[in-house]
Design an enzyme around this catalytic site. Structure first.
Site, PDB file in Angstrom:
ATOM      1  N   LYS A 116     -89.105  49.275 -84.525  1.00 46.34           N
ATOM      2  CA  LYS A 116     -89.753  49.021 -85.762  1.00 46.34           C
ATOM      3  C   LYS A 116     -90.513  49.943 -86.414  1.00 46.34           C
ATOM      4  CE  LYS A 116     -92.042  45.644 -88.063  1.00 46.34           C
ATOM      5  NZ  LYS A 116     -90.930  44.721 -89.298  1.00 46.34           N
ATOM      6  N   ASP A 167     -86.491  37.203 -73.092  1.00 45.95           N
ATOM      7  CA  ASP A 167     -86.868  35.740 -73.059  1.00 45.95           C
ATOM      8  C   ASP A 167     -86.137  35.001 -74.149  1.00 45.95           C
ATOM      9  OD1 ASP A 167     -88.699  36.274 -70.852  1.00 45.95           O
ATOM     10  OD2 ASP A 167     -90.275  34.981 -71.646  1.00 45.95           O
ATOM     11  N   TYR A 214     -96.485  49.727 -72.205  1.00 48.08           N
ATOM     12  CA  TYR A 214     -96.920  49.343 -70.878  1.00 48.08           C
ATOM     13  C   TYR A 214     -97.777  50.222 -70.058  1.00 48.08           C
ATOM     14  CZ  TYR A 214     -94.337  44.779 -71.204  1.00 48.08           C
ATOM     15  OH  TYR A 214     -93.964  43.600 -71.660  1.00 48.08           O
ATOM     16  N   ASP A 253     -88.796  43.224 -73.434  1.00 42.78           N
ATOM     17  CA  ASP A 253     -89.496  41.765 -72.794  1.00 42.78           C
ATOM     18  C   ASP A 253     -89.188  40.725 -73.815  1.00 42.78           C
ATOM     19  OD1 ASP A 253     -91.087  40.536 -71.047  1.00 42.78           O
ATOM     20  OD2 ASP A 253     -92.644  40.833 -72.291  1.00 42.78           O
ATOM     21  N   ASP A 288     -87.828  42.606 -85.907  1.00 37.91           N
ATOM     22  CA  ASP A 288     -87.724  40.884 -86.543  1.00 37.91           C
ATOM     23  C   ASP A 288     -86.561  40.551 -86.700  1.00 37.91           C
ATOM     24  OD1 ASP A 288     -87.787  43.058 -88.466  1.00 37.91           O
ATOM     25  OD2 ASP A 288     -89.113  42.158 -89.594  1.00 37.91           O
TER      26      ASP A 288
END
Ligand code: NAD
Ligand code: IPM
Ligand code: MN
Length: 361
Positions: free
Chosen positions: A195, A256, A144, A252, A228
């Site tokens: 990851k 959601d 970001y 983020d 994942d």
């Protein structure tokens, strides 16, 4: 260093109210309405009109001196959402929202995922006790930070680079905060997600810091999942999670996903926190241009967000009252169409304000 009991606030509070764009302007006033009805302490609200309209009118995003003013004169910021189809670059949102996260150093993005009524989850045979977790999203670095650029933009040979910035200090403080939260709230299970199998530099740092910090919290069962796998596991069996800590972008996305498991974006709250300093509270959802202006936006996410803000201010009874009011609205189906109800945004706000006024201590 993270110190959970250390909150800003005292006997009175000054709140900057920044509704922003789209449905942010519809849900935020409902939250203020409910706060006024619930809180019987000196609480001052100051409206800020920063957003797409101001940007289009005056070219101003985050006004000069804004950060210092918020830091020095306010305890918290109640934020709606930013994003407007007339500003396709999203420049104002980047300057204001990401600008405040970075410049106020709000390194903790706390996003609870809590099922408040069984009927709201799309998962089969799951109930309230299966879904009560909190995502801690690193909020000041990662992908970001806006480091990068174009080369040969607009040509067939174009190159676009976006750097993923991870600092030892930044990774350590969010991981430590997550552990401190678990310890303080007596939560037994913490999952760090990255990851590192593909992002072999950035997330190698996350791995090393995690392995070090976890030694200091032997009573907490901590483990690692690749992002994942976490996305899959959280759908398969959300009851296995209490605390999740992850990087900015993954936080983020996973928040959601979590929001939808608990009834949708209309219900999801968040806090952008720097312990002991001016912090920013916002629902997880955006400006929802597809429903903006219709008066049907769900204000419950914003009201739960206001509850998180009260908690941050140390006003526990009032924070609990706001959450109770939302539970009651869900029970009585006093909700907007996204949750299957028939009420408009303002009618839900009125109902909640009435509830908290009747039940305030
Ligand atoms: P969104 O969250 O605005 O909307 C996604 C979907 O959820 C839409 O169908 C919307 O109608 C629904 N929804 C969201 N909140 C709702 C509510 N309170 N009640 C009922 N339905 C609700 O995400 P998007 O469409 O991807 O983004 C729209 C704009 O908002 C973009 O400009 C985006 O960048 C911005 N955005 C801002 C924030 C923020 O300011 N914190 C967060 C997310 C997105
Ligand atoms: C959020 C939003 C923001 C983010 C956008 C608007 C930049 O999606 O707060 O979740 O990605 O952080
Ligand atoms: Mn988001």
């Amino acid at each position: 260093m993270a110190n959970i009991p250390l909150r800003k606030g005292g006997p009175a509070a000054r709140i900057a109210v920044l509704p922003g764009d789209g449905i942010g302007r519809e849900v935020t006033p409902e939250s203020v309405k409910v706060l006024r009805a619930a809180v019987n302490r000196p609480m001052e609200f100051v409206d800020l009109d920063w957003g797409a309209d101001k940007f289009l009118r005056e070219g101003v995003t985050l006004p000069p001196g804004a950060v210092e003013m918020l830091r020095d004169e306010f305890d918290a910021i109640l934020f709606g959402a930013l994003g407007d189809p007339r500003v396709p670059s999203n420049q104002h949102a980047a300057d204001i929202l990401l600008g405040l996260r970075f410049k106020l150093d709000l390194y903790v993005n706390a996003r609870p995922v809590e099922l408040l009524h069984d009927r709201l989850t799309p998962l089969r045979n799951r109930s309230e006790r299966d879904l009560r977790l909190i995502v801690f999203r690193e909020n000041t670095e990662g992908l970001y930070v806006g480091v990068g650029g174009f080369f040969k933009k607009g040509t067939p040979d174009e190159v676009a680079v976006q750097e993923d910035m991870n600092t030892r200090k930044g990774v350590e403080r969010i991981i430590r905060y997550a552990f401190e939260h678990a310890r303080w709230h007596n939560l037994k299970r913490l999952c760090m997600s990255d990851k590192s199998n593909a992002m072999t530099f950035a997330h190698d740092l996350w791995q090393r810091v995690f392995k070090e910090v976890r030694q200091e919290y032997p009573e907490i069962e901590s483990r690692h999942l690749y992002i994942d796998t976490l996305a899959m596991e959280i759908v398969r069996d959300p009851s296995q999670f209490d605390v999740i800590v992850t990087c900015n972008l993954f936080g983020d996305i996973i928040s959601d996903l979590g929001a939808q498991l608990a009834g949708g974006l209309g219900l999801a709250p968040s806090g952008n926190i720097h312990p002991g300093a001016t912090s920013l509270f916002e629902p997880v959802h955006g400006s929802a241009p597809n429903i903006a202006g219709k008066g049907v936006a769900n204000p419950l996410g914003s009201v739960l967000t206001s509850g998180m803000m009260l908690d941050f201010l140390g006003w526990k009874d009032e924070a609990a009252l706001l959450k109770d009011s939302v539970r009651a609205a869900l029970r009585e189906n006093k909700v907007t169409p996204d949750l299957g109800g028939a009420l408009k945004t303002a009618a839900v706000g009125d109902w909640l304000a009435d509830y908290v006024a009747k039940n305030a201590k």
